[in-house]
Design an enzyme around this catalytic site. Structure first.
Site, PDB file in Angstrom:
ATOM      1  CE1 TYR A  84      -9.211   1.500  -8.274  1.00 22.28           C
ATOM      2  CE2 TYR A  84      -7.806   3.277  -9.039  1.00 22.28           C
ATOM      3  CZ  TYR A  84      -8.008   1.944  -8.766  1.00 22.28           C
ATOM      4  OH  TYR A  84      -7.004   1.042  -8.990  1.00 22.28           O
ATOM      5  CD  GLU A 103       1.217  -9.359   1.173  1.00 24.31           C
ATOM      6  OE1 GLU A 103       1.087 -10.579   1.165  1.00 24.31           O
ATOM      7  OE2 GLU A 103       0.272  -8.579   1.366  1.00 24.31           O
ATOM      8  N   PRO A 104       4.721  -4.895  -1.176  1.00 22.07           N
ATOM      9  CG  PRO A 104       6.838  -4.100  -1.760  1.00 22.07           C
ATOM     10  CD  PRO A 104       6.137  -5.082  -0.849  1.00 22.07           C
ATOM     11  NE  ARG A 124      -0.845   2.244  -5.606  1.00 23.88           N
ATOM     12  CZ  ARG A 124      -1.960   2.125  -6.315  1.00 23.88           C
ATOM     13  NH1 ARG A 124      -2.015   2.613  -7.517  1.00 23.88           N
ATOM     14  NH2 ARG A 124      -3.021   1.523  -5.802  1.00 23.88           N
ATOM     15  N   GLY A 155       0.778  -1.232   0.000  1.00 25.56           N
ATOM     16  CA  GLY A 155       0.000   0.000   0.000  1.00 25.56           C
ATOM     17  C   GLY A 155       0.808   1.280   0.000  1.00 25.56           C
ATOM     18  CB  CYS A 203     -18.033   3.538 -28.027  1.00 26.76           C
ATOM     19  SG  CYS A 203     -17.317   3.512 -29.659  1.00 26.76           S
ATOM     20  CD  GLU A 204     -18.428   3.251 -21.350  1.00 31.30           C
ATOM     21  OE1 GLU A 204     -19.004   3.848 -20.433  1.00 31.30           O
ATOM     22  OE2 GLU A 204     -18.920   2.298 -21.949  1.00 31.30           O
TER      23      GLU A 204
END
Ligand SMILES: *Cc1c(COP(=O)(O)O)cnc(C)c1O
Length: 433
Positions: free
Chosen positions: A335, A291-292, A294, A249, A362-363
């Site tokens: 997010y 536990e990295p 990212r 995290g 297409c969004e």
């Protein structure tokens, strides 16, 4: 106009990563293209490993949380750097094993593991299974019994820490699908039950309080809560925990306001809390896991796109469409994640206007960067979006049947494809008519 310090701008005014001119990479491999800097990934891996050596007498292991970017080359690098890995599905486990990763250094996670996944994990000899929910431990025990083995597990708990991050990526508090809560007695109750299984050995507890965290405080609180709980487990159940997994995290720099702290600070922050409290409680200092995910790969990755249609809606905004989108980077639509970019082919030009970088799907929410400050952009310019190494390729989809981009690893001026670009035939390979 963010550019990471490990990158360069060369004499042609082009962005250079790992000694490679990104405009040449774009010309050679096409865009969109994920570019990963190998030296940066290894440096990030070593920062964790060295900090455990320095502040915790090497009594621990860094596990690369491979969901951030799972591909065979990453497992190979993690193994070379002396890291373990965490996997969260049969697919990640399969990839790690196929890459030759030593199963005993694999930790298997997941809040709803299937019977087949559990069996696969035990048969392949993974080091630890992180038990996360009712019903799982019975399966682990019965499969282990059948195979005549004892399976080492850790139990995932919720320490009740709110890591002040986005709700969707915050996992330490009670209203969350992962783990057993400490604060309402759920964790104690489960452990009381779990000690009864013969073919399961409980090595310790696991927690993971969230993601993209820049503060030491949540980790310090967590370490304290966990050691307090270890003392209670010893008193109430006679259960001695020899390992502690504090999860990942750790935050990285996506945009200029982000202030990542040196990763070694996390282990430094928790090591005294753990050591001092264990001493006071008369507990053995646990082997520690970090536990990295990212922070191992995030800032080492850059996505190169080619700018196409530019739509200047007077007094509203200017849309710059790139040749990728939510298929290769769904984090904004998921997010509201923030990114920054630089023009790879004109990296020295001064920024002068805000544009919205949008994709070709297409969004209408297909946005990569809502507000990006760039030089006046032209169709054909190469847009380099920073910090896309984590949760981009691993979350990529074929929405609109757009083939996923390739990943190229760069190092010392050399580039190498580690994941090939998908073809249209790849797109239809599972179709039946
Ligand atoms: C996602 C995850 C991680 C890694 O989180 P990052 O924010 O990428 O460091 C570590 N442990 C568990 C259990 C996870 O689910």
């Amino acid at each position: 106009m963010l550019k990471h310090d490990y990158m360069k701008i060369n004499s042609d005014g082009h962005l250079e990563i790992g000694g490679c001119d990104t405009t040449e990479l774009a010309a050679t491999y096409g865009t969109p293209l994920y570019v990963m800097d190998e030296a940066r990934i290894r440096e990030n891996m070593r920062a964790y490993k060295n900090s455990i050596d320095k502040y915790y007498s090497g009594h621990g292991r860094c596990l690369y949380a491979s969901k951030a970017f799972s591909t065979m080359y990453m497992y190979k690098m993690a193994q070379e750097e002396g890291l373990g890995v965490d996997v969260v599905s049969g697919g990640e486990l399969y990839t790690a094993l196929k890459a030759g990763f030593d199963a005993k250094n694999i930790v298997f996670h997941g809040n709803n593991k299937s019977y087949d996944e559990i069996e696969m994990a035990i048969k392949s000899g993974v080091g630890r299974i992180i038990v996360d929910g009712e019903g799982e431990i019975e399966k682990i025990d019965s499969i282990s019994k059948e195979l005549g083995v004892v399976t080492n597990i850790m139990v995932r708990v919720k320490p009740g820490v709110d890591a002040h991050t986005h709700d969707f990526i915050s996992t330490g508090h009670i209203d969350c699908k992962f783990g057993f809560a400490i604060e309402n007695g759920e964790a104690m109750e489960f452990l009381r039950y779990a000690v009864g299984f013969e073919n399961v050995k409980i090595c310790g507890l696991h927690c993971h309080i969230g993601s993209q965290i820049f503060l030491f405080e949540p980790f310090k609180c967590t370490a304290q809560i966990m050691v307090d709980f270890y003392a209670r487990l010893k008193d109430e159940l006679g259960l001695l925990m020899t390992e502690l997994n504090l999860g990942g995290g750790f935050g990285i720099k996506y945009v200029d306001g982000d202030t990542p702290v040196p990763y070694e600070g996390f282990i430094e922050a928790v090591s005294d809390i753990i050591k001092d409290n264990c001493k006071a409680y008369g507990l053995e200092v646990p082997f520690i896991y970090m536990e990295p995910g990212r922070s191992i790969v995030g800032d080492a990755g850059t996505t190169l796109y080619t700018a196409g249609t530019i739509r200047d809606i007077k007094n509203v905004r200017k849309y710059v469409s790139i040749d990728g989108g939510i298929g290769d980077n769904p984090r904004y639509i998921l997010y509201g994640a923030e990114y920054d970019a630089i023009l790879a082919n004109r990296a020295n030009d001064a920024p002068e206007e805000y544009v919205t970088i949008c994709g070709k799907c297409c969004e209408s929410g297909d946005t990569i960067i809502e507000k990006c400050y760039l030089p006046k952009i032209n169709s054909g310019d190469i847009v380099a979006v920073m910090s896309t190494g984590a949760y981009n390729y691993s979350m990529a989809s074929n929405y609109n049947r757009i083939p996923r981009p390739p990943v190229v690893m760069v190092k010392d001026g050399e580039s190498k494809i580690i994941i090939k670009r998908e073809t249209y035939d790849d797109i239809i390979k599972n179709d039946v008519m």
